[in-house]
Design an enzyme around this catalytic site. Structure first.
Site, PDB file in Angstrom:
ATOM      1  N   ASP A  63       0.875  -1.162   0.000  1.00 36.47           N
ATOM      2  CA  ASP A  63       0.000   0.000   0.000  1.00 36.47           C
ATOM      3  C   ASP A  63       0.914   1.213   0.000  1.00 36.47           C
ATOM      4  O   ASP A  63       1.530   1.538   1.016  1.00 36.47           O
ATOM      5  CB  ASP A  63      -0.902  -0.023   1.233  1.00 36.47           C
ATOM      6  CG  ASP A  63      -1.767   1.226   1.362  1.00 36.47           C
ATOM      7  OD1 ASP A  63      -1.639   2.141   0.520  1.00 36.47           O
ATOM      8  OD2 ASP A  63      -2.557   1.306   2.328  1.00 36.47           O
ATOM      9  N   ASN A  90       3.370   4.843 -10.658  1.00 39.76           N
ATOM     10  CA  ASN A  90       2.196   4.613 -11.495  1.00 39.76           C
ATOM     11  C   ASN A  90       0.925   4.339 -10.683  1.00 39.76           C
ATOM     12  O   ASN A  90      -0.163   4.696 -11.112  1.00 39.76           O
ATOM     13  CB  ASN A  90       2.471   3.417 -12.425  1.00 39.76           C
ATOM     14  CG  ASN A  90       1.216   2.905 -13.079  1.00 39.76           C
ATOM     15  OD1 ASN A  90       0.680   3.510 -13.999  1.00 39.76           O
ATOM     16  ND2 ASN A  90       0.729   1.765 -12.604  1.00 39.76           N
ATOM     17  N   SER A 143      -1.996  12.630 -15.386  1.00 45.27           N
ATOM     18  CA  SER A 143      -3.158  12.503 -16.254  1.00 45.27           C
ATOM     19  C   SER A 143      -3.356  13.797 -17.010  1.00 45.27           C
ATOM     20  O   SER A 143      -3.078  14.883 -16.482  1.00 45.27           O
ATOM     21  CB  SER A 143      -4.411  12.198 -15.427  1.00 45.27           C
ATOM     22  OG  SER A 143      -5.584  12.331 -16.208  1.00 45.27           O
ATOM     23  N   TYR A 156      -9.375  13.754  -7.765  1.00 40.69           N
ATOM     24  CA  TYR A 156      -8.419  13.127  -8.678  1.00 40.69           C
ATOM     25  C   TYR A 156      -7.589  14.176  -9.422  1.00 40.69           C
ATOM     26  O   TYR A 156      -6.357  14.082  -9.477  1.00 40.69           O
ATOM     27  CB  TYR A 156      -9.171  12.249  -9.677  1.00 40.69           C
ATOM     28  CG  TYR A 156      -8.287  11.592 -10.705  1.00 40.69           C
ATOM     29  CD1 TYR A 156      -7.460  10.524 -10.360  1.00 40.69           C
ATOM     30  CD2 TYR A 156      -8.276  12.030 -12.026  1.00 40.69           C
ATOM     31  CE1 TYR A 156      -6.646   9.915 -11.308  1.00 40.69           C
ATOM     32  CE2 TYR A 156      -7.474  11.428 -12.977  1.00 40.69           C
ATOM     33  CZ  TYR A 156      -6.656  10.373 -12.620  1.00 40.69           C
ATOM     34  OH  TYR A 156      -5.845   9.782 -13.554  1.00 40.69           O
ATOM     35  N   ALA A 158      -7.021  17.284  -8.633  1.00 39.19           N
ATOM     36  CA  ALA A 158      -6.160  18.026  -7.708  1.00 39.19           C
ATOM     37  C   ALA A 158      -4.937  17.211  -7.322  1.00 39.19           C
ATOM     38  O   ALA A 158      -3.811  17.732  -7.253  1.00 39.19           O
ATOM     39  CB  ALA A 158      -6.948  18.423  -6.464  1.00 39.19           C
ATOM     40  N   ALA A 159      -5.136  15.914  -7.061  1.00 36.14           N
ATOM     41  CA  ALA A 159      -3.999  15.056  -6.700  1.00 36.14           C
ATOM     42  C   ALA A 159      -3.001  14.963  -7.841  1.00 36.14           C
ATOM     43  O   ALA A 159      -1.784  15.064  -7.631  1.00 36.14           O
ATOM     44  CB  ALA A 159      -4.498  13.672  -6.303  1.00 36.14           C
ATOM     45  N   LYS A 160      -3.501  14.783  -9.055  1.00 34.01           N
ATOM     46  CA  LYS A 160      -2.605  14.670 -10.209  1.00 34.01           C
ATOM     47  C   LYS A 160      -1.934  16.005 -10.525  1.00 34.01           C
ATOM     48  O   LYS A 160      -0.779  16.042 -10.973  1.00 34.01           O
ATOM     49  CB  LYS A 160      -3.370  14.154 -11.424  1.00 34.01           C
ATOM     50  CG  LYS A 160      -3.809  12.697 -11.292  1.00 34.01           C
ATOM     51  CD  LYS A 160      -2.632  11.750 -11.099  1.00 34.01           C
ATOM     52  CE  LYS A 160      -3.037  10.297 -11.165  1.00 34.01           C
ATOM     53  NZ  LYS A 160      -1.905   9.367 -10.948  1.00 34.01           N
ATOM     54  N   ILE A 188      -6.982   6.012 -22.220  1.00 32.98           N
ATOM     55  CA  ILE A 188      -6.235   4.806 -22.594  1.00 32.98           C
ATOM     56  C   ILE A 188      -7.148   3.585 -22.449  1.00 32.98           C
ATOM     57  O   ILE A 188      -7.836   3.431 -21.443  1.00 32.98           O
ATOM     58  CB  ILE A 188      -4.982   4.630 -21.712  1.00 32.98           C
ATOM     59  CG1 ILE A 188      -4.092   5.875 -21.783  1.00 32.98           C
ATOM     60  CG2 ILE A 188      -4.212   3.385 -22.123  1.00 32.98           C
ATOM     61  CD1 ILE A 188      -3.578   6.214 -23.171  1.00 32.98           C
TER      62      ILE A 188
END
Length: 248
Positions: A63, A90, A143, A156, A158-160, A188
């Site tokens: 984790d 990844n 992303s 998502y 914001a994290a990326k 993808i």
């Protein structure tokens, strides 16, 4: 492009883009360490496939948002290979689609913990091992949505977006010996997406200039280029194979 005698650590390497990168790197001669969190019944088969290319492979259940798990992963890598040269961050989660006003704090934290905290922990604990080799490569998987945005996926995106900024700062911190770059894939066609998503959703994702989903192999080829000596003049870059979904 040759990665012979290199050791590549790939988080989330048991499926999707991570699995594609692991196999592409193994074909190029790299020994592979990959993490997984589920699908334990398939891991031996994945390891066997990677080792069929004449390299060694270590799979470690991890984790990446858990500090102790990451420390264990680093020690396992060092015990098995004595070194590492390439880090592919990844592993991630997209989270559940919902407006921010309805988003439980726990949902926000879950995505941030995996997609951003996990990258931080992997870098924090693997960089010292990488520095023992004097040179190395870190590739963070982000992303296109980190730039484009998407309604109801604020956690998502914001994290990326944080991953993109982390890449730029680390690139300045670690150059010239360790080169850090971001790959930000567009839509993808992973096995999971093709199997689980409605045909209408897939057709909507194809509404880009190239009129198709990208392939895992196309992202793996980009990673191989950056990880090899052919990519030695790339530092702090945001590379987005996205079929024209966005122009950077």
């Amino acid at each position: 492009m040759d990665l012979k005698n290199k050791v590549a650590v790939i988080s989330g390497g048991s499926k999707g883009i991570g699995k594609g990168i692991a196999n592409r790197f193994a074909k190029a001669g790299a020994n592979i360490v990959f993490t997984y969190l589920e699908g334990e019944e398939n891991i031996d088969q994945i390891v066997e496939k990677i080792e069929s290319y004449g390299v060694k492979c270590l799979a470690v259940k991890t984790d990446i948002s858990n500090e102790d798990d990451v420390i264990h992963l680093v020690q396992s890598t060092k015990d098995t290979f004595g070194k590492m040269n390439i880090l592919i961050n990844n592993a991630g989660t997209i989270g559940n689609e919902m407006p921010i006003s309805e988003m439980p704090t726990e949902e926000w934290d879950k995505v941030m913990n995996v997609d951003l905290r996990g990258v931080f922990l992997m870098c924090k604990y693997f960089i010292p091992l990488m520095e023992e080799q004097s040179v190395g490569k870190i590739i963070n998987i982000s992303s296109e949505l980190s730039v484009k945005g998407r309604a109801n996926f604020t956690h998502y995106t914001a994290a990326k977006g944080g991953v993109n900024s982390l890449t730029r700062s680390l690139a300045l911190e670690l150059a010239p010996n360790i080169l850090v770059n971001t790959i930000a894939p567009g839509p993808i066609g992973t096995d999971m997406i093709l199997a689980d998503m409605e045909p209408e959703w897939i057709e909507k994702e194809k509404d880009i200039p190239l009129q198709r989903l990208g392939t895992v192999d196309e992202i793996a080829a980009t990673a191989l280029f950056l990880a090899s000596d052919e990519g030695n003049f790339f530092c702090g870059q945001f590379i987005s194979p996205n079929g024209g979904a966005i122009f950077i």
